[in-house]
Design an enzyme around this catalytic site. Sequence first.
Site, PDB file in Angstrom:
ATOM      1  N   GLU A   1       0.510   0.373  -1.034  1.00  0.00           N
ATOM      2  CA  GLU A   1       1.226   1.298  -1.929  1.00  0.00           C
ATOM      3  C   GLU A   1       2.142   2.217  -1.122  1.00  0.00           C
ATOM      4  OE1 GLU A   1       1.027   0.318  -4.850  1.00  0.00           O
ATOM      5  OE2 GLU A   1      -0.820  -0.832  -4.608  1.00  0.00           O
TER       6      GLU A   1
ATOM      7  N   MET B   1      -0.924   1.923  -7.950  1.00  0.00           N
ATOM      8  CA  MET B   1       0.487   1.923  -8.346  1.00  0.00           C
ATOM      9  C   MET B   1       1.290   2.875  -7.470  1.00  0.00           C
ATOM     10  SD  MET B   1       2.824   0.783 -10.339  1.00  0.00           S
ATOM     11  CE  MET B   1       4.495   1.328 -10.059  1.00  0.00           C
ATOM     12  N   GLU B   2       2.456   2.387  -7.027  1.00  0.00           N
ATOM     13  CA  GLU B   2       3.233   3.058  -5.990  1.00  0.00           C
ATOM     14  C   GLU B   2       4.201   4.108  -6.509  1.00  0.00           C
ATOM     15  OE1 GLU B   2       3.613  -0.256  -6.901  1.00  0.00           O
ATOM     16  OE2 GLU B   2       5.722  -0.831  -6.871  1.00  0.00           O
TER      17      GLU B   2
ATOM     18  N   GLY C   1      -5.045  -2.609  -9.136  1.00  0.00           N
ATOM     19  CA  GLY C   1      -5.594  -1.941  -7.952  1.00  0.00           C
ATOM     20  C   GLY C   1      -5.042  -0.534  -7.772  1.00  0.00           C
TER      21      GLY C   1
ATOM     22  N   HIS D   1       5.321   0.491  -0.131  1.00  0.00           N
ATOM     23  CA  HIS D   1       6.274   0.324  -1.231  1.00  0.00           C
ATOM     24  C   HIS D   1       7.323   1.442  -1.237  1.00  0.00           C
ATOM     25  CE1 HIS D   1       5.400  -3.079  -3.729  1.00  0.00           C
ATOM     26  NE2 HIS D   1       4.182  -2.722  -4.065  1.00  0.00           N
TER      27      HIS D   1
HETATM   28  N1  B3K Z   1       3.191  -2.515  -8.444  1.00  0.00           N
HETATM   29  C1  B3K Z   1       1.847  -2.354  -8.926  1.00  0.00           C
HETATM   30  C2  B3K Z   1       1.442  -3.354  -9.945  1.00  0.00           C
HETATM   31  C3  B3K Z   1       1.840  -3.031 -11.320  1.00  0.00           C
HETATM   32  C4  B3K Z   1       1.167  -3.942 -12.298  1.00  0.00           C
HETATM   33  C5  B3K Z   1       1.760  -3.963 -13.623  1.00  0.00           C
HETATM   34  N2  B3K Z   1       0.995  -4.763 -14.537  1.00  0.00           N
HETATM   35  C6  B3K Z   1       0.868  -2.377  -7.823  1.00  0.00           C
HETATM   36  C7  B3K Z   1       1.304  -3.002  -6.571  1.00  0.00           C
HETATM   37  O1  B3K Z   1       1.587  -4.169  -6.480  1.00  0.00           O
HETATM   38  O2  B3K Z   1       1.435  -2.298  -5.619  1.00  0.00           O
HETATM   39 ZN    ZN Z   2       2.716  -3.988  -4.731  1.00  0.00          ZN
END
Ligand code: B3K
Ligand code: ZN
Length: 873
Positions: free
Chosen positions: A299, A264-265, A262, A302
């Site tokens: 995001e 990435m932070e 979806g 995070h």
């Molecule tokens: N932290 C990322 C997800 C990364 C996925 C790696 N395969 C997005 C989220 O959870 O905010």
């Molecule tokens: Zn996340």
Amino acid sequence: MNSNQPIAKYRLDYAKPDFTITDIDLDFDLSPEITTVTARSRVIKQNVSATNLVLDGEALKLLAININDIPWQDYTLTVTGLEVHSVPDEFILTIVNEIKPIDNSALEGLYVSGDALCTQCEAEGFRHITYYLDRPDVLARFSTRITANKKQYPYLLSNGNRIAQGQLENDRHWVQWQDPFPKPCYLFALVAGDFDVLQDNFITRSNRQVTLEIYVDKGNLDRSEWAMTCLKNSMRWDENRFNLEYDLDIFMIVAVDFFNMGAMENKGLNIFNSKYVLAKPETATDDDYLAIEAVIGHEYFHNWTGNRVTCQDWFQLSLKEGLTVFRDQEFSADLGSRAVKRIDDVKILRSVQFAEDASPMAHPIRPDQVIEMNNFYTVTVYEKGAEVIRMIHTLLGEEKFQAGMKLYFQRYDGCAATCDDFVKAMQDASGINLSHFKLWYSQSGTPELTINDDYDADKQQYRLTIKQFTPATQEQAEKQPLHIPLDIELYHRNGEIIPLQFQGDFIDHVLNIHNGEEIFIFDNVREKPIIALLRNFSAPVKLHYDYQDDELIFLMQHTTNAFNRYDAAQMLLAKYIAINVSNHQHSNSMIIPESVIDAFRSVLLSSSLDPALMAQILTLPSENEIANQFKVVDPDAIHVVREWLLTLFADEMFDELFAVYQHNKAASYRIDHIDIAKRALKNACLTILAFASEQDIVDKLVNKQYQQADNMTDCLAALNAAVKAQLPCKDILLNDFDHRWHQDGLVIDKWFILQATSPQKDALANVKALLTHRSFSLNNPNRIRSLIGAFVNNNPALFHAIDGIGYNFLVEILVELNQKNPQVASRLIDPLIRLKRYDKTRCELMRQALKRLLKIDNLSRDLYEKITKALEV
Ligand code: B3K
Ligand code: ZN
């Protein structure tokens, strides 16, 4: 795959790194064909006895290694990276290597998305960029200098603040970024491209001005405003509810079309799948708007839960993901309808997470054993992880929970922490003992509560006997009783709430269950009460209690908790679905009492119910939700019974459905929660009406809504109704939609989903034909998920066709995707590994399909892990 089988890593093997890196200066000379990366790191030995620096690296071409600016010859290249031998205690390591973004179809590391270049490093993608200590407990200050062609890549972005830039010869330019906050390399990001930019700013509550920028493909500026609104709402909400303020001078979001997940932070530079940024009423549905709000929030949140405090190791992933999902759920609930948000979240948990618990991939929210980390970004780690945080919130209350958060940040800001650290902070700040509760982190599976009650009229006492039992999961045979918060309410038959008391003391409505069996007694109950159980879904468990129909109908009308009203309706439906699945299997005719239909009719006639809640109650459970009721799933029978129920509802309540449909039409489209609720109710009615026996009338109604719609929500609801009910107008409408939208990937995805989830018998042949559709590409994860993912996950009756053609199709696709994009392939295989849930014939066909996959040359670790678990080899 036999000689070189992937091996698992274990949580309990965690050891601190022998070396750490405190600062890294990265220099990128960018081009899609060959990018040269120069990494200059300050390395410090942590373990005095270590002599070799072992770095991770994959698919890299090493050009040079220097230590303290002197070429270093004493090193070995290995399968997993680079070992630099006999290094000093503290030194500057310079590594020069090349990478080929254009060949990177796995979309991990630096890759090409359309005309742009971008990165995805979580979990272990940074090792595709340079040799490094690619683990989350190594936190360094990053500075990044990017050089590229100015015409092709006018914007060069990375984490932190832009500190310098300049022009070079040959149309080239450079930009330098510096991120003052130490971070693990999974939060590194780089983007280069030509974009339209929406700019705004936000004044934090301590009066600092933050520049906000959203980068979208040229021409998409008119679809970026909602994302900006959501970002500002997120920033304000985090200040108000969690007391957390943004920390850099700039926050950037870039929308890209090629993305495995979806969003990435990455610190200060979030990279998003364009699906979760772009929206305007003509192209995005209400659900899209709400999903954008949730993902932008997620995001952004995070930044504190994930970035400022990160994870010690990847087994702790739920530390940041469970907590951040909880935070985004609360954000959406505070801004919109709390009840609807709760229902939506519980639906996902029941339909997907419970299924994962019952699958060979069952794992605790903090897994103990991992082959490929990317396989553990699961609904268990995320959504069940969020339920665990929610239970802590229920046990502590908002005030103590926030005190726990405060202590957690005091202790771990700038550090890498563990789930145990988090629970300890919650316990220390609240004074509430969470030692038994912690078992939720290590025990997998869905607990089941069996509840019996009896009423003693003489003593005016009501007695509950609660038993808990967690069935074994494949990786964990033994289960212990958990600490389960069970929220209940008792009612007199006149609707009055009965205060909970025992021996003169009032009792809290949240019962704490600790043992395999517990008894609770309530005094001063003057008649046999009706009990509302698991209010607000206070724990992620399955419930067994022998409700009578009239009690469920009572709860649908009287219980004070909106979630429980919905849940009572679900239980009523579940009961008659189960009865009729059995009737269908034994060729008996299907039945449902008139009183059940009347209960739903009175929902339609209610003038006081929130339309959003009415819509939820009137939406029948999906075939996947229904499937979880059964030990052995019969996808055909479930499909037949669900459609029978829809037709019955449509015919029996035609006038009421039609009246509510008409009443909730809005003159114009606005994105606000009242209007969203009305549209949801109107379209829930249309979805049922479409199944009416009077097909001519509903065909006209659906066709008219499609033709007159000035927004995607109504347009798609009509198209969906036409396809699901197989109305005569469906082909014309589908063609029209394709013609109108084939150039717009995000919109045509909706059409692919409808084609893939059509009940039409030849849907699979159609899906196969669509693989060559002008808008389809196996290189784009969104397209794959919409066409193939939707078919295998959300068309269970046809995917599980008894001749095995659905399974064969998935095998063909996975063979092609195995190397091209292992992460996307690995997500697609999930419905195939649940073989034990099906009858012998299907189970055997699935087993054969998995065996064929196991023989693929160069089988990815991702697929290997799931297939071997499914086959138990
Ligand atoms: N932290 C990322 C997800 C990364 C996925 C790696 N395969 C997005 C989220 O959870 O905010
Ligand atoms: Zn996340």
